[in-house]
Design a protein around this motif. Structure first.
Motif, PDB file in Angstrom:
ATOM      1  N   THR A  42       9.693  11.061   7.066  1.00  0.00           N
ATOM      2  CA  THR A  42       9.026   9.944   7.533  1.00  0.00           C
ATOM      3  C   THR A  42       8.636  10.628   8.947  1.00  0.00           C
ATOM      4  N   ALA A  43       9.124  11.283   9.767  1.00  0.00           N
ATOM      5  CA  ALA A  43       8.421  11.836  11.155  1.00  0.00           C
ATOM      6  C   ALA A  43       7.258  12.707  10.988  1.00  0.00           C
ATOM      7  N   ARG A  44       7.351  13.498   9.846  1.00  0.00           N
ATOM      8  CA  ARG A  44       6.153  14.192   9.517  1.00  0.00           C
ATOM      9  C   ARG A  44       4.992  13.388   9.089  1.00  0.00           C
ATOM     10  N   TYR A  45       5.121  12.447   8.135  1.00  0.00           N
ATOM     11  CA  TYR A  45       4.062  11.321   7.817  1.00  0.00           C
ATOM     12  C   TYR A  45       3.560  10.804   8.959  1.00  0.00           C
ATOM     13  N   ALA A  46       4.399  10.218   9.883  1.00  0.00           N
ATOM     14  CA  ALA A  46       4.083   9.283  11.179  1.00  0.00           C
ATOM     15  C   ALA A  46       3.416  10.291  11.917  1.00  0.00           C
ATOM     16  N   THR A  47       3.552  11.326  12.204  1.00  0.00           N
ATOM     17  CA  THR A  47       3.059  12.297  13.185  1.00  0.00           C
ATOM     18  C   THR A  47       1.553  12.684  12.563  1.00  0.00           C
ATOM     19  N   ALA A  48       1.372  12.916  11.328  1.00  0.00           N
ATOM     20  CA  ALA A  48       0.212  13.172  10.809  1.00  0.00           C
ATOM     21  C   ALA A  48      -0.718  11.893  10.963  1.00  0.00           C
ATOM     22  N   ALA A  49      -0.380  10.880  10.540  1.00  0.00           N
ATOM     23  CA  ALA A  49      -0.913   9.508  10.676  1.00  0.00           C
ATOM     24  C   ALA A  49      -1.450   9.309  11.882  1.00  0.00           C
ATOM     25  N   CYS A  50      -0.438   9.359  12.737  1.00  0.00           N
ATOM     26  CA  CYS A  50      -0.967   9.331  14.269  1.00  0.00           C
ATOM     27  C   CYS A  50      -2.134  10.067  14.756  1.00  0.00           C
ATOM     28  N   ILE A  51      -1.931  11.494  14.559  1.00  0.00           N
ATOM     29  CA  ILE A  51      -2.845  12.321  15.050  1.00  0.00           C
ATOM     30  C   ILE A  51      -4.224  11.985  14.436  1.00  0.00           C
ATOM     31  N   LEU A  52      -4.227  11.892  13.189  1.00  0.00           N
ATOM     32  CA  LEU A  52      -5.596  11.776  12.417  1.00  0.00           C
ATOM     33  C   LEU A  52      -6.088  10.437  12.889  1.00  0.00           C
ATOM     34  N   ALA A  53      -5.343   9.542  13.347  1.00  0.00           N
ATOM     35  CA  ALA A  53      -6.028   8.235  13.438  1.00  0.00           C
ATOM     36  C   ALA A  53      -6.546   8.044  14.701  1.00  0.00           C
ATOM     37  N   GLN A  54      -5.923   8.977  15.639  1.00  0.00           N
ATOM     38  CA  GLN A  54      -6.275   8.781  16.987  1.00  0.00           C
ATOM     39  C   GLN A  54      -7.438   9.986  17.414  1.00  0.00           C
ATOM     40  N   ALA A  55      -7.421  11.049  16.432  1.00  0.00           N
ATOM     41  CA  ALA A  55      -8.672  11.944  16.605  1.00  0.00           C
ATOM     42  C   ALA A  55      -9.917  11.759  15.969  1.00  0.00           C
ATOM     43  N   MET A  56      -9.698  10.633  14.849  1.00  0.00           N
ATOM     44  CA  MET A  56     -10.915  10.334  14.155  1.00  0.00           C
ATOM     45  C   MET A  56     -11.384   8.743  14.334  1.00  0.00           C
ATOM     46  N   ALA A  57     -10.802   8.110  15.130  1.00  0.00           N
ATOM     47  CA  ALA A  57     -11.258   6.519  15.361  1.00  0.00           C
ATOM     48  C   ALA A  57     -12.643   6.739  16.199  1.00  0.00           C
ATOM     49  N   PRO A  58     -13.497   5.857  15.850  1.00  0.00           N
ATOM     50  CA  PRO A  58     -13.279   4.652  15.098  1.00  0.00           C
ATOM     51  C   PRO A  58     -13.500   4.868  13.644  1.00  0.00           C
ATOM     52  N   ARG A  59     -13.989   5.997  13.032  1.00  0.00           N
ATOM     53  CA  ARG A  59     -14.438   6.163  11.581  1.00  0.00           C
ATOM     54  C   ARG A  59     -13.262   5.848  10.853  1.00  0.00           C
ATOM     55  N   PHE A  60     -12.074   6.460  11.160  1.00  0.00           N
ATOM     56  CA  PHE A  60     -10.668   6.107  10.381  1.00  0.00           C
ATOM     57  C   PHE A  60     -10.149   4.868  10.894  1.00  0.00           C
ATOM     58  N   PHE A  61     -10.414   3.769   9.916  1.00  0.00           N
ATOM     59  CA  PHE A  61     -10.071   2.440  10.483  1.00  0.00           C
ATOM     60  C   PHE A  61      -8.468   2.184   9.942  1.00  0.00           C
ATOM     61  N   TRP A  62      -8.042   2.799   8.940  1.00  0.00           N
ATOM     62  CA  TRP A  62      -6.593   2.756   8.526  1.00  0.00           C
ATOM     63  C   TRP A  62      -6.342   4.110   8.086  1.00  0.00           C
ATOM     64  N   THR A  63      -5.131   4.597   8.354  1.00  0.00           N
ATOM     65  CA  THR A  63      -4.995   5.956   8.024  1.00  0.00           C
ATOM     66  C   THR A  63      -3.381   6.151   7.981  1.00  0.00           C
ATOM     67  N   GLY A  64      -2.921   6.025   6.606  1.00  0.00           N
ATOM     68  CA  GLY A  64      -1.206   6.300   6.461  1.00  0.00           C
ATOM     69  C   GLY A  64      -0.968   6.900   5.152  1.00  0.00           C
ATOM     70  N   PHE A  65       0.414   6.688   4.752  1.00  0.00           N
ATOM     71  CA  PHE A  65       0.985   7.322   3.519  1.00  0.00           C
ATOM     72  C   PHE A  65       1.477   6.095   2.700  1.00  0.00           C
ATOM     73  N   TYR A  66       1.250   6.074   1.423  1.00  0.00           N
ATOM     74  CA  TYR A  66       2.181   5.497   0.543  1.00  0.00           C
ATOM     75  C   TYR A  66       2.736   6.580  -0.095  1.00  0.00           C
ATOM     76  N   VAL A  67       4.293   6.225  -0.289  1.00  0.00           N
ATOM     77  CA  VAL A  67       5.087   7.131  -0.661  1.00  0.00           C
ATOM     78  C   VAL A  67       5.544   6.802  -2.060  1.00  0.00           C
ATOM     79  N   VAL A  68       5.814   7.724  -2.882  1.00  0.00           N
ATOM     80  CA  VAL A  68       6.629   7.570  -4.252  1.00  0.00           C
ATOM     81  C   VAL A  68       7.847   6.832  -4.022  1.00  0.00           C
ATOM     82  N   ASP A  69       8.106   5.802  -4.546  1.00  0.00           N
ATOM     83  CA  ASP A  69       9.474   4.905  -4.504  1.00  0.00           C
ATOM     84  C   ASP A  69      10.374   5.578  -5.409  1.00  0.00           C
ATOM     85  N   PRO A  70      11.456   6.082  -4.751  1.00  0.00           N
ATOM     86  CA  PRO A  70      12.523   6.858  -5.637  1.00  0.00           C
ATOM     87  C   PRO A  70      13.250   6.061  -6.813  1.00  0.00           C
TER      88      PRO A  70
END
Length: 155
Positions: free
Chosen positions: A25-53
């Protein structure tokens, strides 16, 4: 700096920040945050959908940056479900022309989705990036995001 170099720098930054972190979760959250911040405003929504176990043919929303996301997406449905079913990244220049597109936010006009695999090669999640622009993503975006996702689950 060109876009490919920018992605290499973002990958190095993400790798550095999550080095040794065992929480997915921390790894995904970090990647989503860094990508969203670095690529704004072109990246409007950045995140992960996880396979539900508990429901292995469904994705459930994970860490993201942006407006409210869809909570669940069945494999094979919409762009994210397509990538979950095929295991292949996809660029959609116009989501309104994609058969079965799920409109989580009507402001989205184009999308790129990249699979995330665990160490055994099993699908763990998909990285979903939406843009309000049409045709916002290209092969450089795909290569950069694939590289980031390929190392994301390596602690």
């Amino acid at each position: 700096m060109d876009k490919a170099e920018h992605y290499r720098e973002l990958k190095a930054e993400i790798d550095s920040v999550v080095a040794g972190e065992t929480s997915i979760t921390a790894r995904y959250a970090t990647a989503a945050c860094i990508l969203a911040q670095a690529m704004a405003p072109r990246f409007f929504w950045t995140g992960f959908y996880v396979v539900d176990p508990l429901k292995e043919a469904e994705l459930v929303v994970g860490p993201y940056q942006g407006t409210l996301g869809c909570l669940r997406i069945p494999f094979g449905r919409g762009v994210c479900g397509h990538v979950a079913a095929t295991g292949e990244p996809i660029i959609v220049p116009d989501v309104h022309a994609f058969p079965g597109h799920i409109a989580c936010d009507s402001a989205s006009n184009s999308e790129i989705v990249v699979p995330v695999f665990d160490a055994e090669g099993k699908l763990a999640a998909v990285l979903d990036v939406d843009s309000t622009l049409l045709d916002a993503f290209d092969d450089v975006d795909q290569a950069g995001l694939v590289a980031i996702c390929n190392s994301l689950l390596i602690a």
